[in-house]
Scaffold this active site. Sequence first.
Site, mmCIF file in Angstrom:
data_model
loop_
_atom_site.group_PDB
_atom_site.id
_atom_site.type_symbol
_atom_site.label_atom_id
_atom_site.label_comp_id
_atom_site.label_asym_id
_atom_site.label_seq_id
_atom_site.Cartn_x
_atom_site.Cartn_y
_atom_site.Cartn_z
ATOM 1 N N LYS A 190 15.193 12.815 -72.512
ATOM 2 C CA LYS A 190 16.282 12.831 -73.499
ATOM 3 C C LYS A 190 15.970 11.850 -74.626
ATOM 4 O O LYS A 190 16.135 12.157 -75.789
ATOM 5 C CB LYS A 190 17.616 12.408 -72.870
ATOM 6 C CG LYS A 190 18.410 13.382 -72.076
ATOM 7 C CD LYS A 190 19.092 14.480 -72.817
ATOM 8 C CE LYS A 190 18.223 15.709 -72.845
ATOM 9 N NZ LYS A 190 18.364 16.618 -71.751
ATOM 10 N N HIS A 204 1.519 1.208 -58.481
ATOM 11 C CA HIS A 204 0.285 2.001 -58.382
ATOM 12 C C HIS A 204 -0.330 2.300 -59.746
ATOM 13 O O HIS A 204 -1.223 3.128 -59.848
ATOM 14 C CB HIS A 204 0.569 3.319 -57.634
ATOM 15 C CG HIS A 204 0.985 3.101 -56.214
ATOM 16 N ND1 HIS A 204 0.099 2.663 -55.252
ATOM 17 C CD2 HIS A 204 2.183 3.221 -55.598
ATOM 18 C CE1 HIS A 204 0.733 2.540 -54.096
ATOM 19 N NE2 HIS A 204 2.006 2.870 -54.278
ATOM 20 N N LYS A 238 15.850 25.519 -78.993
ATOM 21 C CA LYS A 238 16.797 25.610 -77.879
ATOM 22 C C LYS A 238 16.363 26.658 -76.869
ATOM 23 O O LYS A 238 16.564 26.512 -75.675
ATOM 24 C CB LYS A 238 18.178 25.968 -78.450
ATOM 25 C CG LYS A 238 19.301 26.001 -77.422
ATOM 26 C CD LYS A 238 19.702 24.611 -77.025
ATOM 27 C CE LYS A 238 20.702 24.567 -75.905
ATOM 28 N NZ LYS A 238 20.710 23.280 -75.208
ATOM 29 N N ASN A 257 9.588 37.454 -83.585
ATOM 30 C CA ASN A 257 9.729 36.304 -82.690
ATOM 31 C C ASN A 257 8.760 36.526 -81.530
ATOM 32 O O ASN A 257 8.648 37.644 -81.048
ATOM 33 C CB ASN A 257 11.189 36.267 -82.200
ATOM 34 C CG ASN A 257 11.415 35.313 -81.056
ATOM 35 O OD1 ASN A 257 10.623 34.405 -80.823
ATOM 36 N ND2 ASN A 257 12.502 35.495 -80.338
ATOM 37 N N GLY A 258 8.050 35.485 -81.110
ATOM 38 C CA GLY A 258 7.110 35.645 -79.993
ATOM 39 C C GLY A 258 5.679 35.544 -80.484
ATOM 40 O O GLY A 258 5.420 35.006 -81.568
ATOM 41 N N GLU A 298 14.547 12.524 -66.547
ATOM 42 C CA GLU A 298 15.481 13.141 -67.505
ATOM 43 C C GLU A 298 15.884 12.140 -68.606
ATOM 44 O O GLU A 298 15.949 12.492 -69.785
ATOM 45 C CB GLU A 298 16.711 13.667 -66.746
ATOM 46 C CG GLU A 298 17.883 14.108 -67.591
ATOM 47 C CD GLU A 298 17.609 15.286 -68.525
ATOM 48 O OE1 GLU A 298 16.472 15.776 -68.562
ATOM 49 O OE2 GLU A 298 18.533 15.679 -69.239
ATOM 50 N N ARG A 335 18.509 27.435 -82.209
ATOM 51 C CA ARG A 335 17.262 27.761 -81.525
ATOM 52 C C ARG A 335 16.100 26.906 -82.021
ATOM 53 O O ARG A 335 15.049 26.852 -81.372
ATOM 54 C CB ARG A 335 16.925 29.238 -81.720
ATOM 55 C CG ARG A 335 17.948 30.171 -81.111
ATOM 56 C CD ARG A 335 17.756 31.576 -81.600
ATOM 57 N NE ARG A 335 16.567 32.202 -81.058
ATOM 58 C CZ ARG A 335 16.516 32.854 -79.906
ATOM 59 N NH1 ARG A 335 17.588 32.954 -79.165
ATOM 60 N NH2 ARG A 335 15.401 33.405 -79.490
ATOM 61 N N TRP A 339 10.097 29.268 -86.217
ATOM 62 C CA TRP A 339 9.613 28.083 -85.507
ATOM 63 C C TRP A 339 8.106 28.295 -85.389
ATOM 64 O O TRP A 339 7.654 29.160 -84.642
ATOM 65 C CB TRP A 339 10.279 28.005 -84.138
ATOM 66 C CG TRP A 339 10.019 26.741 -83.388
ATOM 67 C CD1 TRP A 339 10.684 25.561 -83.507
ATOM 68 C CD2 TRP A 339 9.037 26.536 -82.360
ATOM 69 N NE1 TRP A 339 10.172 24.635 -82.627
ATOM 70 C CE2 TRP A 339 9.160 25.205 -81.913
ATOM 71 C CE3 TRP A 339 8.062 27.345 -81.781
ATOM 72 C CZ2 TRP A 339 8.349 24.672 -80.919
ATOM 73 C CZ3 TRP A 339 7.254 26.810 -80.789
ATOM 74 C CH2 TRP A 339 7.412 25.487 -80.376
ATOM 75 N N GLU A 379 12.922 12.983 -76.898
ATOM 76 C CA GLU A 379 13.128 14.153 -77.760
ATOM 77 C C GLU A 379 14.136 13.880 -78.871
ATOM 78 O O GLU A 379 14.044 14.458 -79.948
ATOM 79 C CB GLU A 379 13.500 15.400 -76.959
ATOM 80 C CG GLU A 379 14.828 15.357 -76.261
ATOM 81 C CD GLU A 379 15.114 16.622 -75.443
ATOM 82 O OE1 GLU A 379 14.477 17.644 -75.654
ATOM 83 O OE2 GLU A 379 16.018 16.551 -74.581
ATOM 84 N N CYS A 423 12.188 31.152 -82.947
ATOM 85 C CA CYS A 423 12.568 32.049 -84.047
ATOM 86 C C CYS A 423 13.836 32.847 -83.761
ATOM 87 O O CYS A 423 14.066 33.272 -82.630
ATOM 88 C CB CYS A 423 11.452 33.032 -84.315
ATOM 89 S SG CYS A 423 9.863 32.275 -84.566
HETATM 90 C C1 F6R Z 1 15.651 19.131 -72.926
HETATM 91 C C2 F6R Z 1 15.769 20.578 -72.966
HETATM 92 C C3 F6R Z 1 14.612 21.405 -72.538
HETATM 93 C C4 F6R Z 1 15.095 22.617 -71.719
HETATM 94 C C5 F6R Z 1 13.908 23.533 -71.389
HETATM 95 C C6 F6R Z 1 14.328 24.700 -70.507
HETATM 96 O O1 F6R Z 1 16.815 18.504 -73.370
HETATM 97 O O2 F6R Z 1 16.791 21.094 -73.353
HETATM 98 O O3 F6R Z 1 13.683 20.660 -71.833
HETATM 99 O O4 F6R Z 1 15.690 22.148 -70.547
HETATM 100 O O5 F6R Z 1 13.364 24.039 -72.577
HETATM 101 O O6 F6R Z 1 15.282 25.487 -71.115
HETATM 102 P P1 F6R Z 1 16.144 26.518 -70.293
HETATM 103 O O7 F6R Z 1 16.969 25.772 -69.309
HETATM 104 O O8 F6R Z 1 16.971 27.247 -71.315
HETATM 105 O O9 F6R Z 1 15.175 27.442 -69.603
#
Ligand code: F6R
Length: 611
Positions: free
Chosen positions: A484, A503, A606, A101-102, A480, A27, A77, A487, A2
Amino acid sequence: MCGIVGIVGKNNACKHALNVLKNLEYRGYDSAGLAFLKNNDLNTIKALGKLNELKSKFETLEEEIKDVLIAIGHTRWATHGKVVLENTHPILSENIAVVHNGIIENHDQIRLELKEKKVIFETTTDTEVIPHLLSISMKNTNNFFNACVSVVDKIEGAYAFAAIHSSKEEIFVARKTSPLVLGLGYGYNIVGSDAQSISQLVNEVIYLNDGDYAILNKTKIQIYDTNNMKVEREKINIKSNYNILSKNGYKHFMEKEIHEQPNVLINTIGSLVREENELNIFPEKMNIKKNYGITICAAGTSHYAAMVGKYWIEKFSSVPVNVELSSEYRYRNPATSMYSSMIVISQSGESIDTLMAMREAKRLNLKTTAITNVENSSIDREADYSIYTHAGPEVGVASTKSFTSQLIVLLSIAMKIAINNKKITIDKYNDFIKNLKLVPNFLSKILSLNEEFIKLAQSIKNSQNILYLGRGILYPLALEGALKLKELSYIHSEGFAAGEMKHGPIALIEEGMPIIMFLTSDGMEEKSISNLQEALARGGNIFLISDKKNLKKIHNIQNKVIVPSFQENWNDIFSPIFMSIPAQLIAYHVARERGTDVDQPRNLAKSVTVE
Ligand code: F6R
């Protein structure tokens, strides 16, 4: 997650609030709304989906509400309650409106108490308890500020909220753990979820401390601390940065952020390497002690950076490293007698899981170091010591340049501890710094293979399941790559350590299933190639991303992208940074082929400020 905005004292407040919400879009959100006062009447505009929907509704009223001087706004959100208009903020009770927010953790309890007082709830949000509590309190005190303070005393959890009452042009705000920044304008004041979002309207901001609350009118801001004492907080000058909202000709922010990595890493490396070839990192501030280890906590992509960091720190400095997910560390009563230091990694500096893990480490007497991209973020301000990644604002929800810049910082930490502890020679250290400076240019060479990754993406875009493999220092890159891809493209993908396939995961392989492997010449390449042959023998459709040195060993793999090899002694060490580019480009192009929302994938945020 949010986003919050509040504006008091500025003409056309709703339009400005909408612009701030636009800056907070990154965000992640699923609905948005505004509340404003017109002739002491409280009005709202709300819309589901993207901000354009809200903007269209606003535009039908724009002429009528041009003179509005006070508005609060929100991008939601969803956490409690579905994505429906009733649950969209601002949430009202009589003549009070609240954006939040929260999470209010004791909302169930408060709801019960309020229901006993015959309060009728119209939403399924946790937020709704706030306006109702305010309404009841207003009836008793007839003082909006006192009513708000009583609510702050009552609610628990991690939150930031802003509230207005129709009787007065003032905004009450409070924050506990979730971020909130005040902006000082000429004849008006503002609140926003981050400084960047309000930087087009103000030059000075005040970061509220954890537990602070404040009341803003057009000329004055008064802040109170957790002891209800009036306090002054530092005013910080911020530079307006409109450029972050430009895609510079790229189709998506993510694409721009992938391609700007060579420049970004020049900044990161520039901030770390002093003129005299010294790394600007201070292990003594991190409390790195003989016979003690380091715990690294992070979430998501930052957690995978931490996993790579473990390989580097242990390899070069022999200091034991324990890597944990922030969300697990906080609640598992960790035994810390072997650790003197915690590093947290967070691009946003606001991930609540990581903030809480850091607070737990502080409680356990560990010194805390933050690796973050956002100066003055909550994590930065609470850490004992911070090292900035200097990646610049990252707008695409998926981490790209923040990941590679985190890796640069982690490798530099490893080398600095190693030289301090006399685990490497000065020649090796100097050679490292020399090679580090070559990394940005080298990344450009890998980026120039873009077309090959487009072709690769086209051949896997319709798959339902995709596996990523890596071994050793590239194992976290497999994780990773899979994160990527899932998501951004919503294709189910998993990353595995190549040696683990036999395994269990090998059972997943069926005819034609894409398997993407990252390979570097690290002395284990023969073993990795054997793992690959096992997958090939079971019908896997192998896509190998390997450096040039392995060319002769991988002759029977059809689909491969060969990335250039770096300097002899450093190729495998830097390989996680280099392989980040293929991982990002594959996911980006698959998503683009599938037409998904690359910059704001569904359900994602974000800055993850709820547990
Ligand atoms: C994946 C991604 C998330 C962030 C995670 C941590 O592409 O962006 O997995 O890496 O939410 O976010 P930060 O680094 O801001 O604590």
